[in-house]
Scaffold this motif. Structure first.
Motif, mmCIF file in Angstrom:
data_model
loop_
_atom_site.group_PDB
_atom_site.id
_atom_site.type_symbol
_atom_site.label_atom_id
_atom_site.label_comp_id
_atom_site.label_asym_id
_atom_site.label_seq_id
_atom_site.Cartn_x
_atom_site.Cartn_y
_atom_site.Cartn_z
ATOM 1 N N LEU A 45 24.171 29.761 34.967
ATOM 2 C CA LEU A 45 25.260 30.021 35.902
ATOM 3 C C LEU A 45 26.575 30.233 35.166
ATOM 4 N N LEU A 46 26.868 29.392 34.174
ATOM 5 C CA LEU A 46 28.124 29.516 33.436
ATOM 6 C C LEU A 46 28.178 30.833 32.665
ATOM 7 N N ARG A 47 27.078 31.196 32.043
ATOM 8 C CA ARG A 47 27.043 32.481 31.338
ATOM 9 C C ARG A 47 27.275 33.632 32.322
ATOM 10 N N ALA A 48 26.671 33.537 33.492
ATOM 11 C CA ALA A 48 26.807 34.600 34.489
ATOM 12 C C ALA A 48 28.244 34.716 34.987
ATOM 13 N N ILE A 49 28.909 33.588 35.190
ATOM 14 C CA ILE A 49 30.294 33.613 35.671
ATOM 15 C C ILE A 49 31.208 34.271 34.651
ATOM 16 N N VAL A 50 31.096 33.871 33.391
ATOM 17 C CA VAL A 50 31.939 34.484 32.353
ATOM 18 C C VAL A 50 31.612 35.971 32.212
ATOM 19 N N ALA A 51 30.328 36.301 32.243
ATOM 20 C CA ALA A 51 29.930 37.709 32.128
ATOM 21 C C ALA A 51 30.524 38.534 33.255
ATOM 22 N N TYR A 52 30.546 37.980 34.466
ATOM 23 C CA TYR A 52 31.115 38.720 35.596
ATOM 24 C C TYR A 52 32.577 39.061 35.336
ATOM 25 N N TRP A 53 33.375 38.065 34.922
ATOM 26 C CA TRP A 53 34.801 38.327 34.689
ATOM 27 C C TRP A 53 35.000 39.327 33.559
ATOM 28 N N LEU A 54 34.188 39.243 32.508
ATOM 29 C CA LEU A 54 34.327 40.183 31.399
ATOM 30 C C LEU A 54 33.938 41.596 31.814
ATOM 31 N N GLN A 55 32.990 41.710 32.727
ATOM 32 C CA GLN A 55 32.581 43.027 33.214
ATOM 33 C C GLN A 55 33.553 43.588 34.256
ATOM 34 N N HIS A 56 34.344 42.698 34.876
ATOM 35 C CA HIS A 56 35.293 43.120 35.918
ATOM 36 C C HIS A 56 36.678 42.527 35.608
ATOM 37 N N PRO A 57 37.301 42.937 34.515
ATOM 38 C CA PRO A 57 38.574 42.322 34.118
ATOM 39 C C PRO A 57 39.683 42.489 35.148
ATOM 40 N N ASP A 58 39.697 43.600 35.881
ATOM 41 C CA ASP A 58 40.736 43.768 36.905
ATOM 42 C C ASP A 58 40.539 42.790 38.056
ATOM 43 N N ASN A 59 39.289 42.453 38.367
ATOM 44 C CA ASN A 59 39.042 41.417 39.376
ATOM 45 C C ASN A 59 39.593 40.080 38.902
ATOM 46 N N TYR A 60 39.394 39.776 37.606
ATOM 47 C CA TYR A 60 39.935 38.539 37.047
ATOM 48 C C TYR A 60 41.460 38.529 37.192
ATOM 49 N N ARG A 61 42.084 39.634 36.815
ATOM 50 C CA ARG A 61 43.550 39.688 36.841
ATOM 51 C C ARG A 61 44.094 39.516 38.259
ATOM 52 N N VAL A 62 43.476 40.166 39.234
ATOM 53 C CA VAL A 62 44.013 40.096 40.590
ATOM 54 C C VAL A 62 43.817 38.706 41.199
ATOM 55 N N VAL A 63 42.822 37.954 40.709
ATOM 56 C CA VAL A 63 42.593 36.596 41.225
ATOM 57 C C VAL A 63 43.436 35.569 40.484
ATOM 58 N N PHE A 64 43.363 35.550 39.169
ATOM 59 C CA PHE A 64 43.928 34.443 38.407
ATOM 60 C C PHE A 64 45.331 34.674 37.880
ATOM 61 N N MET A 65 45.852 35.884 38.016
ATOM 62 C CA MET A 65 47.181 36.149 37.483
ATOM 63 C C MET A 65 48.208 36.376 38.586
ATOM 64 N N HIS A 66 47.861 35.939 39.802
ATOM 65 C CA HIS A 66 48.788 35.994 40.921
ATOM 66 C C HIS A 66 48.736 34.650 41.645
ATOM 67 N N GLN A 67 49.811 33.918 41.583
ATOM 68 C CA GLN A 67 49.835 32.568 42.158
ATOM 69 C C GLN A 67 49.921 32.620 43.677
ATOM 70 N N ASP A 68 49.154 31.759 44.314
ATOM 71 C CA ASP A 68 49.205 31.665 45.768
ATOM 72 C C ASP A 68 50.438 30.870 46.187
ATOM 73 N N ARG A 69 50.983 31.201 47.346
ATOM 74 C CA ARG A 69 52.141 30.489 47.900
ATOM 75 C C ARG A 69 51.966 30.389 49.410
#
Length: 211
Positions: free
Chosen positions: A99-123
């Protein structure tokens, strides 16, 4: 002719409305990644989507509601692709590692998805508004990790006094690893070796002895 009696254009079909909505979502995703959430206006989103600004409010109450909708789409895709690893063959140790390998692989395969989720703080901007983590099923989805650790503790594979803390530590480490690999791509990271060592180290930290 009064404003009330002005003829209106033809009503959109459900297919046309769905297409407009998807265009708004796609435009916003691209702009949030390129320029950042705070820098992008609703007018800019509508302009890129090719529709009048007021069309935005037909589908979303606010820019932040649209951002949270995008997050929901990303996490739905993440778990659709990664959850099968947690249900695969083997003991909890093997399934957690997969599961952990799959999660990291997903973010590496979809870097823009990572950016839109983790680089924008919720308010929250209103007293009756809740954070995304409190108003969505994201916590329940990540219970996959808690469940595997708890199962491993019950079987004597893991030794974790606090399953919730252990699961959060595992998640923080894997997201942190994905973060540096995505945001500092110019460094000559040994990606596969780093991911594998991170997984093995986390399993050892839980009391496992991975092969």
């Amino acid at each position: 002719m009064t404003a009330a009696s002005k003829p209106r254009g033809p009503k959109r079909t459900p297919q046309e409305s769905a297409a407009f909505r998807e265009r708004l979502i796609a435009a916003a995703r691209a702009l949030f990644v390129e320029e950042g959430f705070e820098a992008v206006s609703i007018r800019r989103i509508a302009q890129r989507a090719g529709c009048p600004p007021m069309t935005f409010y037909v589908f979303f109450k606010s820019k932040r509601e649209l951002l949270r909708h995008i997050w929901e789409d990303v996490f739905a895709d993440l778990f659709a692709q990664c959850a099968p690893a947690a249900a695969g063959p083997g003991d909890p140790e093997r399934r957690l590692a997969a599961l952990l390998r799959a999660i990291v692989a997903y973010w590496l395969q979809h870097p823009d998805n990572y950016r839109v989720v983790f680089m924008h703080q919720d308010r929250v901007t209103a007293p009756d508004e809740a954070y995304y983590v409190d108003s969505s099923a994201i916590r329940e989805r990540f219970q996959l990790i808690d469940g595997l650790i708890a199962e491993g503790v019950a079987e004597g594979v893991f030794d974790a006094a606090d399953v919730e803390v252990a699961a959060q530590l595992v998640l923080v480490n894997m997201v942190g690893l994905a973060h540096v690999l995505i945001t500092i791509p110019e460094f000559p990271w040994r990606r596969e070796a780093l991911v594998e060592q991170a997984v093995r180290s986390l399993l050892r930290g839980l009391g496992a002895r991975p092969d």
